[in-house]
Structures are given as C-alpha cells and as structure tokens.
Write an enzyme that holds these catalytic residues in place. Structure first.
Site, short mmCIF file in Angstrom:
data_model
loop_
_atom_site.label_atom_id
_atom_site.label_comp_id
_atom_site.label_asym_id
_atom_site.label_seq_id
_atom_site.Cartn_x
_atom_site.Cartn_y
_atom_site.Cartn_z
N GLU A 1 76.14 -19.31 15.69
CA GLU A 1 74.78 -19.84 15.63
C GLU A 1 74.38 -20.30 17.03
O GLU A 1 75.16 -20.97 17.70
CB GLU A 1 74.68 -21.03 14.67
CG GLU A 1 73.24 -21.47 14.48
CD GLU A 1 73.08 -22.61 13.47
OE1 GLU A 1 74.08 -23.15 12.98
OE2 GLU A 1 71.93 -22.93 13.17
N GLY B 1 78.38 -30.62 17.38
CA GLY B 1 79.29 -31.42 16.57
C GLY B 1 80.21 -30.56 15.73
O GLY B 1 81.43 -30.76 15.72
N ALA B 2 79.64 -29.60 15.03
CA ALA B 2 80.43 -28.75 14.16
C ALA B 2 79.56 -27.60 13.66
O ALA B 2 78.35 -27.59 13.89
CB ALA B 2 80.95 -29.55 12.97
N MET B 3 80.21 -26.65 12.98
CA MET B 3 79.48 -25.46 12.53
C MET B 3 79.90 -25.06 11.12
O MET B 3 81.09 -24.99 10.81
CB MET B 3 79.73 -24.32 13.53
CG MET B 3 79.02 -23.04 13.18
SD MET B 3 77.20 -23.26 13.20
CE MET B 3 76.74 -22.07 11.94
N GLU B 4 78.89 -24.75 10.30
CA GLU B 4 79.09 -24.57 8.86
C GLU B 4 79.48 -23.15 8.44
O GLU B 4 79.22 -22.76 7.29
CB GLU B 4 77.79 -24.96 8.15
CG GLU B 4 76.59 -23.99 8.37
CD GLU B 4 75.63 -24.43 9.47
OE1 GLU B 4 76.04 -25.16 10.38
OE2 GLU B 4 74.45 -24.00 9.41
N ASN B 5 80.10 -22.35 9.30
CA ASN B 5 80.50 -20.98 8.95
C ASN B 5 81.06 -20.93 7.52
O ASN B 5 81.88 -21.76 7.14
CB ASN B 5 81.58 -20.48 9.90
CG ASN B 5 81.30 -20.85 11.32
OD1 ASN B 5 80.28 -20.46 11.87
ND2 ASN B 5 82.18 -21.65 11.92
N HIS C 1 78.05 -33.17 6.26
CA HIS C 1 76.93 -32.33 6.70
C HIS C 1 77.30 -30.84 6.64
O HIS C 1 76.58 -30.04 6.04
CB HIS C 1 76.52 -32.73 8.11
CG HIS C 1 75.40 -31.92 8.70
ND1 HIS C 1 74.09 -32.36 8.71
CD2 HIS C 1 75.39 -30.70 9.29
CE1 HIS C 1 73.33 -31.44 9.27
NE2 HIS C 1 74.09 -30.42 9.65
N GLU C 2 78.41 -30.50 7.26
CA GLU C 2 78.80 -29.08 7.29
C GLU C 2 79.13 -28.58 5.89
O GLU C 2 78.79 -27.46 5.52
CB GLU C 2 79.97 -28.85 8.24
CG GLU C 2 79.76 -29.36 9.67
CD GLU C 2 78.45 -28.93 10.33
OE1 GLU C 2 77.93 -27.86 9.97
OE2 GLU C 2 77.94 -29.69 11.18
N HIS D 1 76.03 -27.84 3.94
CA HIS D 1 75.37 -26.59 4.36
C HIS D 1 75.79 -25.41 3.48
O HIS D 1 75.09 -24.40 3.45
CB HIS D 1 75.75 -26.25 5.80
CG HIS D 1 74.79 -26.76 6.85
ND1 HIS D 1 73.43 -26.67 6.73
CD2 HIS D 1 75.02 -27.32 8.07
CE1 HIS D 1 72.86 -27.18 7.83
NE2 HIS D 1 73.80 -27.58 8.65
N1 TRP Z 1 74.44 -25.59 12.51
C1 TRP Z 1 75.24 -26.53 13.25
C2 TRP Z 1 75.05 -27.84 12.54
O1 TRP Z 1 74.29 -28.39 12.15
C3 TRP Z 1 74.77 -26.73 14.65
C4 TRP Z 1 75.50 -25.97 15.68
C5 TRP Z 1 76.81 -25.92 15.86
C6 TRP Z 1 74.94 -25.21 16.72
N2 TRP Z 1 77.09 -25.15 16.95
C7 TRP Z 1 75.98 -24.72 17.50
C8 TRP Z 1 73.66 -24.89 17.08
C9 TRP Z 1 75.76 -23.94 18.60
C10 TRP Z 1 73.42 -24.10 18.19
C11 TRP Z 1 74.46 -23.61 18.95
O2 TRP Z 1 75.48 -28.57 12.08
ZN ZN Z 2 73.50 -28.65 10.39
#
Ligand code: TRP
Ligand code: ZN
Length: 862
Positions: free
Chosen positions: A125, A265-269, A301-302, A305
């Site tokens: 993302e 912070g983190a990513m919701e893959n 949060h993640e 998602h």
């Molecule tokens: N979707 C992620 C979140 O809310 C945000 C995020 C994580 C992101 N890594 C990123 C956005 C890199 C842009 C680029 O929680």
């Molecule tokens: Zn998010």
C-alpha cells in the site's frame, strides 16, 4: 519524446473525477518468487479478462521485463509507458506471464520487496506492488492469489504469505519452498510475503461460529518474550469485533510479523499483517504505558481492517478514508472499551488538535475525500485518518447506536467482496436508518475546521434562555467559499448557583449559518456546556467567563466537557498573558487545586485535566505565532502552578507510588499523574526536584516512570541530566526502540542548547536516516519542539531542510511526511516566515527531488 504538459517541477495531477473502470480484470494471479536479497526473480502469471475498450496496462516502477508470454508463447509486441507494460490483446481472455528481477537489499524506500534486519518483507500500500511485478496497481482490481516462494533454508527458514499455507518442501540443494493460497479476492495493495529467520508466539482463537484460527506473531528469537501484550490485544480485538460489529475472522491462520524498518505503524495485508516492531514489542522495562496502549490500538486497527478495508475495500485512493476513517473509529471505540472511555476520548481529541487542526488550517488542507493528488502517499494524513474517524463518529451520533449498527451491517453485506466508495458507505447508512444525510455529505467535500460561536442569554423573568449559534468554515486551498456543515452538537445547561443541570442533554443538528435554540424552565443563571464529548470536530468560541469555565471544570457531568472547560480556561489565560506579557494565574491554579482534591476522579483523568495545552496548540489560537512569548507565558504559568500547589503536587506524587508494575487502568492512571506531578514539582523550582527525578529514574521498575523522570531531567541544568542520559544509553544501547526514546527525549528538551545537542545527535554513531523510526525520533521530534525548532536565527529550519534533502534520496515517503512544520511559514512573524520559506525554496531547487517532496513543497509555497 518529451511530454510538454509536464515539467519536472510539478508531477502530474490525478483527479477523482477522472475515475474510469478498468479495461481489464485480473481474476487470478500466480506468483513465483525465487528469493534472494541481491536478486529476486519474480514470475507472475495473470489471467486477464476484458472489461472494456483498450490495451492491457500493467503498472511497473523500476522494472524491466525479462520475458513476456501471452497464452504461453513468447510475445514481443509490448511497450513501456511511464514504467508500465502495455499490451494490445486481441481476445477477451488471456494468460500473461512476465518475469522480472528485483534487488530487495537496495530498496531503501521500503516500498515493494525489501530487506529489514536480514529478513525480507513487503509493503505494497498504496503503490508498492508495481515495484515487485507488472500488474494493474489499482484497488478496484480484485484477484485470487497463489504464491510460491523458494529461498535458502538456513537464511530464510520461515516463508509466509497471505491466506492459508498449501504445501511446502525441500529442494535438496539447501533451498526450500512454500506455497500459500488466499481464497479471498483482494487488491494488490494487500499482497504480502515474508521470508526470514523468525520465531512465533502461537495461540488459537475460536470464532463465534466455531472456526479455529491459528494465530502467530513472528519476531526474531530474542524478541519473543515481548510479544505477549500484542497477542492478548489480538485476541481481545477478535472477540470485540464479533461482539460489537458482528464481524468474524475468515481464514484458518492469522499471522503478524514485526520488522524494524517500516514507513508507517503497520499494514493490514490479508491474513499477514506486517508491523513496525514498535507496535508489537513490549515489556515493562522497555515500553511505556503509551507504547502498550499504542500496540493494542494498532493491533486492533489492522485486525479490524479485515472487514473495513479487506473484505470491503476502496474503489480508488480518493476513497482512502472509507477504510481508514472508519477503522480508526473502530480502534478508538475498542480502546475506549478497554479502560476509561472518557480518558481515551480526551487523548483522541488532543491528538486531533495537535495534528489534524493545523493541517486543516495550512497549505496542505484537503477534504477527507480529496479531489486530486500528485502522490497518494502524501494523503495518509491526520485528515484522512482522524478527521475521517470523527466524520463516521458523527454519523453514529446522528443515527444512534442501533441504526448505526444496522448501517454498518448493511454496508458490509451489500459491499462484501467489492471495492466501494465513501458514497456507498453514506448510502448504506441512509438506507438502514431512513435518515437523510444529503447535507452531511459536505464533510466529505469541504476541508477546513468549522468555527462555531455560541452566546447564551438568560431571561430570568420568563425562566428562559436562548442560545445563539453561528458557524463558518474557513477558506482552504482551492475552496474559497463554503456551505454550512451539519454539526451534531451535544448541549446542556447547568445552574451557576446550585451546580445542578437545568436541562437534559440535547443533541442539536446545527446545519445553517446561524440558529437560535430556546431553553425553558431556566430558573437560575445558566452556564453553557457545549460540544459535549466533542460531538463535532469543530472550534467553539463562547462568551463564557473564567468563572464559568472554572465552574464547569468542577460541576459538568460530562468528563470530556469538564476537561474541555479546564483547557479553555488555561488557553484563555495563556493567550491573554502572551498578549499582555503577564498573566493572572489565580483562576487556573484554583481549578487545578479543585481537580486534585476530588478523590472520586480517575487519576488518569486528573493527569489529563491538569496538563497545560501544548505550545503549538496555544500558537494555533493566535493570529501570528510568537514561539518565544508562548514559551515564556507557558513556563510562567507552569512554575506558578508548581509553586502555588507544591504541597499538593508532593502529596499526589507520594500517593501514586506503586509497589510493583501492573498494567491496569488504575496503575496506568497513577503513573501518569505521578509524572505530571513530578513535572510541576520541577517547574516550581523546588531544590530537591532533580533529586526526586533522579531517584525515580534509578529506582523505576518500568519504562513509563523511567522515561517520565528522564523527560524532567533533560530540561535540567544540573549534572544529573548528563548522568541520566549516559545511564540510559548504556543500559539500552542494543534496543533500537528504546534508543529512539533517548533521541526523542533530548530533541524535546526545553534547554537553551537543544538545537546544538540535536545537531550533535545527528552525527551520533547510532543515528541513521535509513531507519524511519530513528529519523522520526530525532528529526521529527525536533521539528515539534516549538522553542528549539523556531530559533530566531533560522538554524532549526536549515537543519530540518538539510536532513529532509538527505532523507528524500533514501526514503521520499518518510521525508515528505516530515515537511509540514516548515510549510507553516505563513503563521509566523515576517522574519521567521521568510527564513522558513527560504528553506522550502532551497529544497525545491534540489535536482532529482521525489514526487512526494515536490508535491508537499510546491503546495507549501503556493
Ligand atoms: N493501511 C495502513 C494502515 O492503516 C497504512 C500503511 C502502512 C501505509 N504502510 C503504509 C500507507 C505505507 C502508505 C504507505 O494502517
Ligand atoms: Zn489503517
């Protein structure tokens, strides 16, 4: 060929109104990774089906095709346009295979496939997938993924991807392989893989319908002991989402991986969340209560998602707030349910005012659903996230809990498995509730924080009171005139003599430029409590006196309103003393004394209530920000409060001592008040303040108390400061997350030599711009230090510009995010404004500046 419509100084503008459905869909993709940090071979096989006119356009960023096959046969009739692979295809369904080689270890942008701490991981993302393989990199393309990974078994014993594991095996030559399959169609921004030497904290969760889910939190072996808090938070979130939103998890496994190098912070893959390690790792010795709370909030949060983001995703990136605003609201509600909802609301409003209000009042202001962008990474903002959450919260307030839940149920069932829009969300809310939200939609269209002014008039003869309201939404870039917003304002009147409520709480939908509300049976002089619970994200101006505010700070039955009255009293006092050079502090001191004396109040609430507004928030109230005058006024008030109430602060300090560390709301509240009390003891100038702080620093059995003490000591002129910093450094030099605190605490010092200290720290052997946490810990924190950053000679501005120019070459996304403090030049006096602008000009003149930075700097200058 040079495209004449594009100069290098302005990246192309992407507009929401230009959205067109894709010409091709990609229902299936098979990905084959031969993983190696120096050269990873990626083979992608896409089954594509025609959806409209036009060629197949597969985005790419820095990729060169090694081979292109169409329906299994080598194909040479392709072209590269702006990095994208473009193919004219004869039929309506084809199979396209491409092969590329990428170099993860050279990827310093941390977008796409990259190396962190010897492991390999991905971040896609918003537009990182195009750095891995050729693909239509837009969120409205939903595909089923099969992923096969091959890697050296010793270096990368663990191979993870989205979905469920299918099969794995040994190749016999020191390499092994694993295959994963994700049954849920998803956009490519949710793709993830991880290869590394990792161990897991494993647990199980049984969903409401009896599905057994294997949970894993993957970290490097020495960090395993620090994952229990995150695991607890994950299980609590899963149960909470079932109970509160009726949302159940849908795969057999849910994995989280923690990495040290991460842009956010983190990513919701899907099924494989990847986290910045600061939002996973915690134990009492290294993490503060603030860190613990942040971990629970981000894990939640993640996880949330999975429904608000993954099962229902976004049609295009203009809809980002559809998933982010809603999901932030969900994580805020979750956190509120874990402890004190009132304190959580206070914290959230404090952070909205600290980060979103300034954004909405500056050159980068944008609606929660923007109309145009140059680089989407620049739009992961406090506006999209936090104001977006406020907007969904207002819908919930207007509809009430039952209709709101009916609305979210309808939204999820109607749009499950699709890419939706903010409009779809609002329509679902309307359909489920029968409430017309036409005018409310302006919240999605108009930027700027609305200002509400309220005047209350009492007519003692008739026992009546009238409240006159006006609202105005200030102009923002590209939006000169605005329509009135729909503001759900919670109101109540209290009797000035008896302290009793004179009315029930009313919810007034204020949707005009002006309105008048009448209250009956107002038998004594009323005091207005307005925007209770911060029911609308607006700035409220009232004609309430200091006495009224002090009264509310003691008598209002809404804890948020009570806090707010105290804040307003402090702000009024500070703004007056900045203007006049001296302040009357009596009312504030009195109100703080009353709050401290009230034993019924939660200690965490007391700590929040007695805290002065920040320098920058005080500045936001002024026409021209004068950082020196604000600092002087705030320090004068702080030391008066410290001196006048010294016995009370000492008593509060003594009463909040704990035997041993516990992570409970009560123990957290005590720790928070203890550090606030210590701050006031130090502000009083008491001769034993350093000794108390140093003793706390040395004896603490947890990081909250230790860092709390250090925060006081770094402002001190005594040798204790150097001693504490050395002890801290030597104790934690091998822990990057704690070392970040060491940098940040020094960058936030109020000492006169902070700028010089920060400059020196930028040359410290442990400082690096390649790790975003470390860069933010020093550079980001320094730019928040109103006193040091806004030094009159402009050295702070030059330093920030130097660092951002260097960082832009390494990690443009992270660099561009740290620009806004420099972009606020219009808010300052002429001399500072010119100095800030000169640095923006200097950044803009750097050859090869990233698109991210060009957009931020360009907008800040215009
Ligand atoms: N979707 C992620 C979140 O809310 C945000 C995020 C994580 C992101 N890594 C990123 C956005 C890199 C842009 C680029 O929680
Ligand atoms: Zn998010």
């Amino acid at each position: 060929m040079v495209d004449a419509t594009r100069t290098p100084m302005t990246p192309p503008v992407i507009r929401r109104s230009d959205y067109r459905p894709p010409a091709w869909h990609v229902p299936e993709i098979a990905l084959d990774f031969d993983l190696d940090p120096q050269a990873t071979r990626v083979t992608a096989t896409l089954s594509v089906t025609r959806n409209g006119e036009g060629p197949l356009r597969l985005d790419g960023d820095g990729l060169t095709p090694r081979s292109v096959l169409v329906d299994g046969t080598p194909h040479n009739d392709w072209r590269l346009e702006d990095g994208a692979l473009v193919l004219d295809l004869p039929g309506d369904a084809h199979e396209i295979t491409t092969e590329v080689v990428i170099e993860p270890q050279a990827n310093t942008q941390l977008m796409g496939l990259y190396a962190s701490g010897g492991n390999l991981c991905t971040q896609c993302e918003a537009e990182g997938f195009r750095r891995i393989t050729f693909f239509p990199d837009r969120p409205d393309i939903l595909s089923r993924y099969r992923v096969r990974m091959v890697a050296d078994k010793a270096r990368f014993p663990v191979l993870l991807a989205n979905g469920d594991p299918v099969a794995s095996g040994d190749l016999g030559d020191g390499r092994h392989w694993a295959e994963w399959s994700d049954p849920f169609p998803k956009p490519c921004y949710l793709f993830a893989l991880v290869a590394g030497d990792l161990v897991a904290n494993r647990a199980q969760f049984v969903t409401a319908s009896g599905r057994e889910v294997q949970l894993g939190i993957w970290v490097r072996a020495p960090d395993l002991a620090k994952t229990d808090h995150a695991m607890r938070a994950l299980k609590t979130s899963m149960a909470w989402d079932e109970r509160v939103y009726g949302r159940e998890y849908d795969l057999d496994v849910f994995n989280i991986v923690a990495v040290d190098d991460f842009n956010f912070g983190a990513m919701e893959n899907k099924g494989l969340n990847i986290f910045n390690s600061r939002y996973i790792l915690a134990d009492p010795d290294t993490a503060t209560d603030y860190d613990y709370d942040g971990i629970a909030a981000v894990v939640a949060h993640e996880y949330f998602h999975n429904w608000s983001g993954n099962r229902v995703t976004c049609r295009d990136w203009f809809q980002l707030s559809l998933k982010e605003g809603f999901t932030v609201l969900r994580d805020q509600q979750f956190s509120g349910d874990q402890g004190s909802a009132a304190v959580k609301r206070i914290e959230d409003v404090r952070s909205l005012r600290a980060s979103q209000f300034p954004e909405d009042a500056g050159p980068l202001a944008h609606p929660i659903r923007p109309d145009a962008y140059q680089e989407i990474s620049n739009f992961y903002t406090a506006t999209i996230y936090n104001k977006g959450a406020e907007v969904v919260r207002m819908i919930a307030t207007i509809l009430g809990p039952t209709a709101f839940r009916a609305g979210t149920d309808l939204y999820f069932s109607r749009h499950d498995g699709t890419a939706a829009t903010c409009e779809d969300f609002v329509v679902a809310m309307e359909d489920a509730s029968g409430v017309d939200l036409s005018a409310f939609r302006r919240w999605y269209e108009q930027a700027g924080t609305p200002r509400v002014s309220a005047t209350l008039e009492h007519f003692p003869g008739g026992g009546r009171a009238t409240l006159s309201l006006r609202q105005a939404v200030p102009p923002t870039p590209g939006q000169q005139t605005k329509q009135p917003m729909v503001l759900p304002l919670k109101l109540r009147l209290f009797g000035a003599e008896t302290g009793r409520p004179l009315s029930d709480e009313r919810l007034f939908l204020f949707d005009q430029d002006a309105a008048t509300i009448t209250f009956e049976t107002v038998t004594e002089r009323p005091v207005l409590s307005i925007n209770r619970g911060f029911s609308a994200p607006v700035i409220v101006e009232t004609d309430r006196t200091s006495a009224d505010l002090a009264f509310l700070s003691a008598h209002d039955d809404d804890p948020f309103a009570r806090y707010e009255a105290m804040q307003q009293l402090m702000l009024d006092t500070l703004v007056a003393s900045v203007a006049s050079g001296h302040g009357d502090h009596a009312a504030v001191i009195d109100a703080i004394a009353n709050t401290l004396a009230d034993d019924r109040l939660d200690r965490a609430f007391v700590a929040e209530a007695v805290l002065l507004p920040s320098d920058s928030f005080i500045g936001d109230q002024m026409g021209v920000v004068d950082p020196d005058a604000i600092f002087a006024a705030r320090e004068a008030l702080r030391s008066d409060i410290g001196r006048a109430l010294l016995p009370e602060w000492r008593a509060a300090y003594a009463a909040t001592e704990a035997d041993a560390f516990e992570y409970t709301p009560d123990a957290k509240g005590k720790r928070r008040l203890r550090t606030v009390a210590l701050g006031y003891i130090a502000a009083s100038g008491a001769s034993d303040a350093d000794a108390i702080a140093f003793a706390q620093f040395e004896q603490a059995d947890n990081m909250t108390d230790r860092q709390g003490a250090l925060m006081t000591l770094v402002n001190s002129d005594s040798d204790d400061r150097i001693a504490a910093l050395d002890i801290f450094y030597n104790r934690y030099r091998d822990n990057p997350l704690v070392l970040d605190k060491w940098f940040t605490t020094q960058a936030l010092s109020t000492r006169a030599d902070t700028f010089e200290q920060v400059e020196e720290l930028a040359g410290h052997r442990d400082f690096t711009l390649t790790n975003p946490n470390r860069a933010r810990a020093l550079i980001g924190a320094f730019s928040m230090n109103q006193k040091a950053f806004h030094r009159a000679d402009g050295a702070g501005y030059r330093f920030l510009a130097d660092q951002l120019i260097a960082l832009d070459r390494i990690n443009p996304q992270t660099a561009a995010k740290m620009l806004p403090p420099l972009g606020r030049w219009r808010r300052f006096d002429r001399t500072r404004g010119e100095l800030m602008r000169a640095q923006l000009d200097r950044i803009l003149s750097v050859p090869g500046l990233s698109k991210d930075m060009l957009e931020q700097v360009g907008k800040s200058l215009s």
